[in-house]
Every structure is written in C-alpha cells, then in structure tokens.
Design a protein around this motif. Structure first.
Motif, mmCIF file in Angstrom:
data_model
loop_
_atom_site.group_PDB
_atom_site.id
_atom_site.type_symbol
_atom_site.label_atom_id
_atom_site.label_comp_id
_atom_site.label_asym_id
_atom_site.label_seq_id
_atom_site.Cartn_x
_atom_site.Cartn_y
_atom_site.Cartn_z
ATOM 1 N N PRO A 12 0.849 -1.191 0.000
ATOM 2 C CA PRO A 12 0.000 0.000 0.000
ATOM 3 C C PRO A 12 0.881 1.235 0.000
ATOM 4 C CG PRO A 12 0.177 -0.882 2.210
ATOM 5 C CD PRO A 12 0.951 -1.813 1.312
ATOM 6 N N SER A 13 0.293 2.365 -0.328
ATOM 7 C CA SER A 13 1.074 3.590 -0.212
ATOM 8 C C SER A 13 1.311 3.878 1.265
ATOM 9 C CB SER A 13 0.315 4.769 -0.846
ATOM 10 O OG SER A 13 -0.803 5.111 -0.041
ATOM 11 N N ASP A 18 -1.396 2.402 8.841
ATOM 12 C CA ASP A 18 -1.874 3.127 10.016
ATOM 13 C C ASP A 18 -0.688 3.742 10.779
ATOM 14 O OD1 ASP A 18 -0.766 1.276 11.816
ATOM 15 O OD2 ASP A 18 -2.640 0.183 12.071
ATOM 16 N N GLN A 19 -1.007 4.535 11.784
ATOM 17 C CA GLN A 19 0.016 5.319 12.491
ATOM 18 C C GLN A 19 1.052 4.413 13.151
ATOM 19 O OE1 GLN A 19 -1.506 7.896 15.601
ATOM 20 N NE2 GLN A 19 0.016 9.460 15.118
ATOM 21 N N ASN A 20 0.594 3.307 13.726
ATOM 22 C CA ASN A 20 1.508 2.389 14.393
ATOM 23 C C ASN A 20 2.483 1.759 13.400
ATOM 24 O OD1 ASN A 20 2.475 0.861 16.675
ATOM 25 N ND2 ASN A 20 1.425 -0.913 15.813
ATOM 26 N N GLN A 21 1.966 1.348 12.236
ATOM 27 C CA GLN A 21 2.833 0.768 11.208
ATOM 28 C C GLN A 21 3.856 1.793 10.712
ATOM 29 O OE1 GLN A 21 -0.457 -0.505 8.683
ATOM 30 N NE2 GLN A 21 0.175 -2.637 8.904
ATOM 31 N N GLN A 22 3.408 3.015 10.490
ATOM 32 C CA GLN A 22 4.313 4.065 10.023
ATOM 33 C C GLN A 22 5.425 4.340 11.042
ATOM 34 O OE1 GLN A 22 2.269 7.579 8.648
ATOM 35 N NE2 GLN A 22 0.753 6.411 7.496
ATOM 36 N N LYS A 23 5.056 4.303 12.338
ATOM 37 C CA LYS A 23 6.054 4.537 13.384
ATOM 38 C C LYS A 23 7.136 3.461 13.350
ATOM 39 C CE LYS A 23 3.401 7.065 16.885
ATOM 40 N NZ LYS A 23 2.778 6.962 18.231
ATOM 41 N N GLN A 200 -1.325 -5.627 16.666
ATOM 42 C CA GLN A 200 -2.615 -5.254 16.082
ATOM 43 C C GLN A 200 -2.942 -6.212 14.944
ATOM 44 O OE1 GLN A 200 -4.996 -2.773 16.766
ATOM 45 N NE2 GLN A 200 -6.164 -3.785 15.150
ATOM 46 N N GLN A 201 -4.047 -6.967 15.070
ATOM 47 C CA GLN A 201 -4.435 -7.927 14.045
ATOM 48 C C GLN A 201 -5.095 -7.195 12.868
ATOM 49 O OE1 GLN A 201 -4.738 -10.890 11.820
ATOM 50 N NE2 GLN A 201 -4.106 -11.586 13.858
#
Length: 399
Positions: A12-13, A18-23, A200-201
């Motif tokens: 995905p772009s 989500d914010q947690n993944q980006q962190k 996070q599932q």
C-alpha cells in the motif's frame, strides 16, 4: 465478480498504513541510518503473530531504504541492500514488487542460501539485509539446498552490517528450521539488538475469532463467537465446504481450500496425490513453476493448498481440512496432536541435537504451527472440516 488479487504483499502507499505501522517503519529506517556505519553488526527483530502486518512493514521499510540508496547525497547512497525470503511463493510476490516500484529491482530479493554462498564467495558484506519469515531460516545443514553450515542466521550476521528480521515462533514448520524460544536471544546476545513487537491484528476482521483460534491451538474448544463481520462455520462433509468456498470465490475472489499435510504426497514426481474430506476428494497443490503465486491462479480453486503455498498470504475466505493427526480427547476435553499420523516426512527429518523429549515436543509444535498458519488466512471467513470423527462432532456442536 471477477477474481481480484488482494494479497497482503501488494504494497500500500505509505499514507494507507496506520500510524503504528508508520512509526515502526520509521524506527527501522532510523535504526538502519544510525547503525549502518558501525564496525559491529547490529540487529532489529520485528515479531508478532500471523496477520499483524509484519511483511507489509518490512517491505515498506525496504522500499524507503532502496529509494534512498538509489539517490545521491542520502544516508544510504550506493548501499548494497537485500531482502531475503525462504518461501518460494513469497519470493514471487516480492519480485512482483520490483515491476511496480521505481525503486525496487528483482535482484534486490533472493533466498538466504544463494545470498550466503555468493557473498562468502565474493568475500564481501552487504550493508542492510532484511529477512522476512526469519523463523524459516535453517538451524542445521541442508545439503539438498546447498547450505553446508549449521545456522543460516549466524552466517548472515557475518555478511551484513545491519540485519532486520521478522520472527514468529508460531510459524516454524520444519525440524531443520526449528528454533526454541531462548535460542534466538542466546544467538544474538553478542550483537546490539533492538526488539519490536506488532500486536494489532489486520487480517482477521474480528478479534474474537483470533481469540477462538488461539484457544484452539492451546487445545481448547471455546463456544463459537457471535460475529457480524466474520463467518466461522463447521462442516460435516467436505463437499458442502468446497461448494461454499467456490461460491465465495465467485463473489469475492481469493477463496481457497487448504489442508494440514496429513495426506500422502511427494514433491518431485508427476503422480497426482489427493486430499480426502468425507465424500470430497481433490488433488493437492503441486510445485508451481510459474511466476504467479498459487492463490492468484484461477485453476487452483480445484486444488487443496498447503502451508507451502499459502504461508504469508491473505485470503478472503479459507476452507480448512484438519487431517487425521488433529484429534479430540473427550476425557480431557482437549484438542491434541498425534504426530505419528502427520504425512509431511520432510518436516520431521531427525535432528541429532534434540533429545527424544524435546523432539516429541518439537513435532507437536510444528503440527500446531501449521494449523495456526492455515486457520489465520481468511480475512472474512473460516470454514472447517475435521477428519477425526470425535473432533468433528464437537466442532459441529458449536454450530
């Protein structure tokens, strides 16, 4: 509706993460910047169970780093970076990335053994090496795969400045890649290491389903959760199960039958091997020599997939056939494994370094791990048929 490919491996772009993944992606990139010039190899371990998005995070971080490595004047300019994956079907998806990204090349992705052998031959180090599904790394020599040493991770650590690896002890499926919980920390104790856990599932669309599956893997049959956004159903025969999967595939795509490797098969021959589920009899998946993943090929709706063709992938709906090794003890009221009935003989190739008690425990873990992988494939539905009549009766009672 036409079948659409929605594998978790399509990047995905960055904005869609989500914010947690980006962190965590930022953590991996910052960790790589900080440590890529160090004299000692450093390690970043990303853990989490099936469906929490480990591969998406790893792949997104790798794309960001490769973008910077192919630009002048960045922290990663001219770096030699690789992403390693042991799984043939997943390697195809990663190489598919390369055709869809300006910053990724097919040569960026390879399997661990070719990487180890090539870099040892050249007597060189890579800058950053990422390893997806690192729990599949070999922990003993494997002449068939041309790996002569005893542990692939040890060899990779010698050949990279920074190692980023994804690890899940609940997805180990062979004795030759068996890891006990303390082995990894012991192996890494001499390397500066940062640990990060994803919880996070993202795949299973209802947390109650994840809880039910985890209880099953611990031997417990819990009441069927009441859910509106996920279908959990148990079947008395394989034919209605297959009909349901075909209907879901027609409507939503990416719906497949899967089975534990409790049914006889051989890999390198032309003989057709079958999976039975009551009155249903369908052929096993075969080695796929095309560049398209098994679940993406329309004709595989008429086959039964295994852990070797589905590990790491998303399905919309999964129909799972639990073979004879998965049983139910009415006296103890628990699900248990009879590993003597498991037909994946390659998975159980004996290890001389494991005592008999540890070997028996490892075999049971491997079968339960394969069940874990299969049960956590479907995003919107899971349908189960149990070969063992006692287990089947107790599952049907949950309906």
């Amino acid at each position: 509706m036409m079948e659409t490919f929605t594998s978790s491996f399509l990047l995905p772009s960055y904005a869609q993460l989500d914010q947690n993944q980006q962190k965590i992606i930022t953590k991996i990139v910052d960790f790589s910047i900080k440590n890529s010039r160090q004299s000692q190899t450093t390690v970043f371990v990303l853990s989490g169970e099936a469906g929490v998005g480990k591969s998406i995070v790893l792949a997104s971080a790798f794309e960001k780093i490769q973008k910077l490595s192919r630009q002048d004047g960045t922290a990663f300019s001219t770096f030699d970076n690789k992403l390693l994956v042991n799984h043939n079907e997943m390697l195809k998806i990663y190489q598919e990335f390369a055709t869809k990204s300006r910053y990724l090349y097919k040569k960026d992705f390879t399997k661990p053994t070719p990487f180890i052998n090539l870099y040892q031959k050249k007597n060189k180090k890579a800058d950053i090496v990422m390893i997806d599904e690192a729990h599949l790394l070999l922990t003993k020599s494997d002449p068939f795969n041309k790996f002569q040493q005893q542990n692939q991770l040890i060899e990779i650590l010698k050949l990279a400045r920074v190692v980023i690896l994804v690890f899940d002890f609940a997805q180990i499926i062979k004795l030759k890649s068996y890891w006990q919980q303390d082995w990894l920390k012991t192996l890494l104790q001499d390397y500066p290491t940062q640990y990060c856990h994803l919880n996070q599932q993202y795949r299973l669309q209802n947390p109650q389903i994840n809880t039910w599956i985890n209880a099953f893997l611990q031997g417990q049959l819990k009441p069927k959760p009441a859910t509106k956004n996920f279908e959990l159903e148990f079947f008395a025969d394989g034919i209605p199960l297959y009909e349901k999967i075909k209907a879901k595939n027609q409507e939503f795509g990416l719906s497949r039958l899967l089975a534990t490797t409790d049914f006889p098969f051989t890999v390198f021959d032309d003989k057709m091997w079958f999976v039975s589920a009551g009155k249903l009899k369908l052929p096993w998946d075969k080695i796929n020599f095309t560049d398209r993943p098994w679940a993406e090929r329309p004709e595989t709706i008429n086959e039964v997939g295994s852990i070797y063709t589905i590990q790491g992938f998303d399905l919309n709906y999964a129909g799972v056939i639990l073979g004879p090794s998965v049983k139910y003890n009415e006296e103890k009221q628990e699900v248990y494994i009879d590993s003597s009935l498991y037909e994946d003989h390659e998975a159980f190739k004996k290890r001389n370094d494991l005592p008999p008690s540890s070997l028996a425990k490892a075999k049971n873990e491997i079968v339960m791990n394969s069940i874990n992988i299969l049960l956590k494939r479907g995003k919107y539905g899971l349908y189960i048929y149990a070969t063992d009549p006692v287990l089947r009766q107790h599952l049907l009672a949950l309906n």
